[in-house]
Design a protein around this motif. Structure first.
Motif, PDB file in Angstrom:
ATOM      1  N   CYS A 213      25.673  -6.587  68.545  1.00 37.09           N
ATOM      2  CA  CYS A 213      25.758  -5.262  67.808  1.00 37.09           C
ATOM      3  C   CYS A 213      27.243  -5.498  67.081  1.00 37.09           C
ATOM      4  O   CYS A 213      27.468  -4.647  65.954  1.00 37.09           O
ATOM      5  CB  CYS A 213      26.045  -4.021  68.786  1.00 37.09           C
ATOM      6  SG  CYS A 213      24.393  -3.794  69.832  1.00 37.09           S
TER       7      CYS A 213
ATOM      8  N   VAL B  74      22.261  -2.001  60.172  1.00 38.80           N
ATOM      9  CA  VAL B  74      22.264  -1.894  61.643  1.00 38.80           C
ATOM     10  C   VAL B  74      20.649  -1.310  61.875  1.00 38.80           C
ATOM     11  O   VAL B  74      19.810  -1.856  62.651  1.00 38.80           O
ATOM     12  CB  VAL B  74      23.056  -1.106  62.330  1.00 38.80           C
ATOM     13  CG1 VAL B  74      22.880  -0.850  63.793  1.00 38.80           C
ATOM     14  CG2 VAL B  74      24.797  -1.661  62.209  1.00 38.80           C
ATOM     15  N   GLU B  75      20.358  -0.210  61.224  1.00 41.88           N
ATOM     16  CA  GLU B  75      19.182   0.550  61.481  1.00 41.88           C
ATOM     17  C   GLU B  75      17.961  -0.443  60.933  1.00 41.88           C
ATOM     18  O   GLU B  75      17.072  -0.495  61.683  1.00 41.88           O
ATOM     19  CB  GLU B  75      19.075   1.819  60.698  1.00 41.88           C
ATOM     20  CG  GLU B  75      17.767   2.612  60.935  1.00 41.88           C
ATOM     21  CD  GLU B  75      18.034   3.991  60.160  1.00 41.88           C
ATOM     22  OE1 GLU B  75      17.002   4.620  60.572  1.00 41.88           O
ATOM     23  OE2 GLU B  75      18.911   4.414  59.601  1.00 41.88           O
TER      24      GLU B  75
ATOM     25  N   LEU C 197      28.459  -0.378  68.435  1.00 39.73           N
ATOM     26  CA  LEU C 197      27.560   0.304  67.789  1.00 39.73           C
ATOM     27  C   LEU C 197      27.919   1.312  67.270  1.00 39.73           C
ATOM     28  O   LEU C 197      28.631   2.274  67.958  1.00 39.73           O
ATOM     29  CB  LEU C 197      26.295   0.399  68.408  1.00 39.73           C
ATOM     30  CG  LEU C 197      24.820   0.709  68.004  1.00 39.73           C
ATOM     31  CD1 LEU C 197      24.466  -0.520  67.148  1.00 39.73           C
ATOM     32  CD2 LEU C 197      23.749   1.266  68.896  1.00 39.73           C
TER      33      LEU C 197
ATOM     34  N   ASP D 196      26.553   6.956  64.573  1.00 39.34           N
ATOM     35  CA  ASP D 196      25.067   7.563  63.970  1.00 39.34           C
ATOM     36  C   ASP D 196      23.918   6.627  64.653  1.00 39.34           C
ATOM     37  O   ASP D 196      22.854   7.104  64.759  1.00 39.34           O
ATOM     38  CB  ASP D 196      25.218   7.264  62.425  1.00 39.34           C
ATOM     39  CG  ASP D 196      25.381   6.121  61.949  1.00 39.34           C
ATOM     40  OD1 ASP D 196      25.959   5.238  62.536  1.00 39.34           O
ATOM     41  OD2 ASP D 196      25.023   6.022  60.545  1.00 39.34           O
ATOM     42  N   MET D 197      24.148   5.361  64.845  1.00 34.00           N
ATOM     43  CA  MET D 197      23.252   4.519  65.534  1.00 34.00           C
ATOM     44  C   MET D 197      22.957   4.673  66.848  1.00 34.00           C
ATOM     45  O   MET D 197      21.979   4.411  67.443  1.00 34.00           O
ATOM     46  CB  MET D 197      23.411   3.140  65.051  1.00 34.00           C
ATOM     47  CG  MET D 197      23.136   2.397  63.635  1.00 34.00           C
ATOM     48  SD  MET D 197      21.342   3.011  63.169  1.00 34.00           S
ATOM     49  CE  MET D 197      20.495   2.366  64.469  1.00 34.00           C
TER      50      MET D 197
ATOM     51  N   LYS E 289      20.320   7.412  67.262  1.00 38.36           N
ATOM     52  CA  LYS E 289      19.017   7.091  66.985  1.00 38.36           C
ATOM     53  C   LYS E 289      18.509   6.032  67.925  1.00 38.36           C
ATOM     54  O   LYS E 289      17.332   6.102  68.412  1.00 38.36           O
ATOM     55  CB  LYS E 289      19.041   6.066  65.624  1.00 38.36           C
ATOM     56  CG  LYS E 289      19.272   7.238  64.229  1.00 38.36           C
ATOM     57  CD  LYS E 289      19.225   6.571  62.969  1.00 38.36           C
ATOM     58  CE  LYS E 289      19.702   7.579  61.954  1.00 38.36           C
ATOM     59  NZ  LYS E 289      19.765   6.765  60.385  1.00 38.36           N
TER      60      LYS E 289
END
Length: 460
Positions: A203, A211-212, A250, A253-254, A257
């Motif tokens: 990460c 990342v997403e 990480l 925001d991730m 998710k």
């Protein structure tokens, strides 16, 4: 039958608000308790499945005291508190709760936390009998490379055997270089998923804007630069195990998710439709996640989702009985690799290896042995190149074997900070010179009471 929830909260308005949320979601709520003794009486009569437990209650006894009783009774509990500081988290963690809900809380926070708590409670029940079997079960062929002689690592191996055959999430904790990825590999190799992929994601190495896409994939044309379809790491690991290394890095925001993906067992590629995936999660970090939570850099709900079965890998300096067996393993491995007939090392070399404090852990030991084999010409190793031994060249003293281990480590870190001009991070920084992660170095400096300002430098 509805799941029965007990609320232990001495603030009436907050207790009623929590009850309304749970009633609306279809849970059965017991009577509301506001003190230690009242809660025990209600629990005895109404037999709750789960408890929302405030830390500060009416009377002398706290929710911490109550948690110890519920733990003995095998009743799961989630803490409620207006405080999220490190001290509160540490007190809560010692009682092994299934979650921690910080006031004021939203309906979504309550239901997500309860979902995570139920997940953990079910998984713990599955593990109850595994500990009894683990001692007599060997690791399979894929895991026999782990070198274990000391008690601390035998406990780690036992935990690996316990958790391997289940599907629960595992959080591996330890300093950089302690073998977190190797431990994750052992778990995968000893699981029912061992014929399926083992996918590793660092990460810390992922670009924030990608990342997403890396984790969940994207469709062609879904954003500027998406010239081809990408299959995300989660989809690649379908049926197998995904290892999220350095999970503490990480972005927030991730983290949201990722938590959603873990709960719903599905991924949504950018520009695409949701897909079901069957993956086992193993995460690792060298950070202290409780500190990250208190600082607002890591989500508490994700922490409790991942921290179902924590495995703490001790640093090499705390498993000194394993130093020589590991060193000999690497000696034999790199001798074969370099096609050299090297069969042993002198007493001076073994003493030097044992006296050194190994801030870079097993990774550093491997690097040292690889370099030593490369420079050796005879069947016996007569000298070994260690960073402290080199410190004479930078105006510092050599390692003192009469000092305690932590004193030698402190001297070494100060020497490296002086060599780097006080710089910790980046190229030429002390972390790079020591071949360890910068966050690990900062953590060790804190523990050893080393102030960067005392190194006479303006660099960071």
């Amino acid at each position: 039958m509805k799941t029965k929830i007990l609320i232990v909260e001495d603030h009436f308005v907050e207790a009623v608000n929590l009850r309304i949320i749970l009633d609306k979601a279809g849970y059965e709520v017991c009577s509301i308790a506001s003190s230690y003794h009242e809660a025990l009486a209600i629990a005895k009569n109404e037999h709750p499945d789960m408890v929302f437990l405030d830390i500060y209650l009416k009377g002398k006894q706290t929710g911490i005291d109550l948690a110890k009783v519920f733990k003995q009774q095998n009743i799961g509990f989630v803490f409620l508190s207006a405080n999220s500081d490190r001290q509160t988290l540490e007190a809560a963690k010692m009682t092994d709760p299934y979650g921690f809900l910080v006031k004021p809380f939203r309906e979504k926070d309550v239901l997500v936390t309860l979902d995570v708590a139920w997940y953990r409670h079910r998984q713990n029940k599955q593990l109850e009998n595994r500990y009894k079997q683990a001692e007599s079960e060997p690791l399979n062929e894929g895991a026999k490379l782990m070198i274990v002689t000391g008690h601390s690592m035998k406990e780690v191996v036992n935990n690996i055997k316990v958790v391997a055959s289940s599907d629960i999430s595992v959080l591996i904790l330890g300093e950089s270089g302690t073998g977190k990825e190797l431990a994750a590999n052992y778990i995968h190799n000893n699981s029912s998923r061992n014929v399926k992929p083992f996918v590793v994601i660092n990460c810390a190495a992922l670009a924030p804007n990608l990342v997403e896409s890396e984790l969940f994939g994207h469709e062609k044309g879904s954003f500027t630069g998406a010239t081809d379809k990408r299959v995300g790491k989660f989809e690649q690991a379908d049926g197998g195990t995904i290892f999220l290394d350095e999970i503490g890095e990480l972005p927030l925001d991730m983290q949201v998710k990722l938590l959603r993906s873990l709960q719903e067992k599905e991924v949504e590629p950018i520009g695409g439709k949701k897909k079901k995936v069957d993956v086992r999660i193993i995460a690792a970090t060298n950070r202290i996640l409780e500190d990250e939570i208190a600082a607002g850099r890591f989500r508490m709900d994700l922490y409790y989702r991942l921290n179902v079965f924590p495995i703490q890998l001790p640093p090499l300096r705390e498993r000194r009985e394993d130093i020589l067996p590991i060193a000999k393993h690497f000696m034999q491995y790199y001798a074969r690799k370099e096609n050299k007939d090297i069969t042993g090392m002198t007493d001076n070399v073994t003493r030097a290896l044992m006296d050194y404090h190994w801030p870079g852990n097993i990774r550093e030991l491997e690097n040292v042995m690889a370099r030593t084999i490369l420079l050796s010409s005879g069947p016996i190793i007569h000298s070994v190149s260690l960073p402290v031994a080199q410190s004479k060249n930078i105006g510092t003293t050599n390692v003192n074997t009469n000092k305690k281990i932590y004193e030698n480590e402190r001297d070494y870190i100060i020497a490296m900070l002086k060599k780097s001009g006080g710089k910790i991070y980046g190229e030429g920084g002390a972390a790079e010179l020591m071949d360890i992660n910068a966050s690990t170095l900062v953590s060790r400096m804190k523990k050893l009471g080393i102030e960067k300002n005392s190194i006479n430098s303006n660099n960071s």
